[in-house]
Design an enzyme around this catalytic site. Sequence first.
Site: not given
Length: 334
Positions: A91, A145
Amino acid sequence: MRVLITGGAGFLGSHLCDALIERGHQVVCLDNFCTGRPDNIAHLMGHERFSFIKYNVCDYLHIDGPLDAIMHFASPASPQDYLEMPIATLKVGALGTHKTLGLAKAKNARFLLASTSEVYGDPLVNPQPESYWGNVNPISPRGVYDEAKRFAEAMTMAYHRYHGLDTRIVRIFNTYGPRMRPNDGRVVSNFIVQALQGKPLTVFGDGTQTRSFCYVDDLVRGILALLMADSDKSIEQRTDRAGFLTTPKESPPESIHDPINLGNPRELTVNGIAELVVQLVGTKTPIDYRPLPADDPRVRRPDIRRAKALLGWEPRVDLEDGLRRTIEYFRKVL
């Protein structure tokens, strides 16, 4: 300048706050303390050119007054953190980047994105030039990531090309120094803390995988050089995917808006780093070998030719010197 730093209470963000304040700029620090710490910015609270906002950058974002630059550093950044907070990591890479880019457009501010060497995944090229597209598994645990940062880079370049926003992208390689969290799960902090406590050093895999480490002062100097560089700065040669230089006729000039690697090109095995930490701490402790996590990169080393050409930057602090400073920091905080 008046600069907004998201993730400003984190390891890198807090050092950037310090550096900008020392140079006479105004800093607005935004952090929700997901991985940042109040202690990192406590010494700045009350300073006339520093202000702090506790906030989640993924929410609606509004900052009163003008902004000259926005530095988007909010994100979990260690494997331990983004494996524990996978959705928050995605997010902040997507929504957080969109919100900060929108604010930069509204304020007509220069935008700098903190990206990462993880966009290269488990690379098939060593060292890794910015022209290398990477070898990433998007559905692995680490992929949250890797893909968050790859999306953030794509969004940043879209705003640059479509809206004409003045953007910069720094791909940060492994960095270490004071204010690292003792339990952040990174190689240097893990080794130093374990050595100081007389515990076995945890090495994942056989320890022959390589890493390169840049001291935080060097990295901050490079990031600020990128932030302050002229918007029209470019070089007439670039590298292809294999890392070879091409001629100007084969490709357009590299500009300050293209991603730029910042890191130390000195490459060591993880075993070598462990031995060096033990030597500098002055202790005798064994190594505890554990299974290598999925998709853990076998090599990691930056090609910094672009940073040298565009910024005149290269690291100055020797690994041994930087480790001594970091060890002394951890002696005080443990």
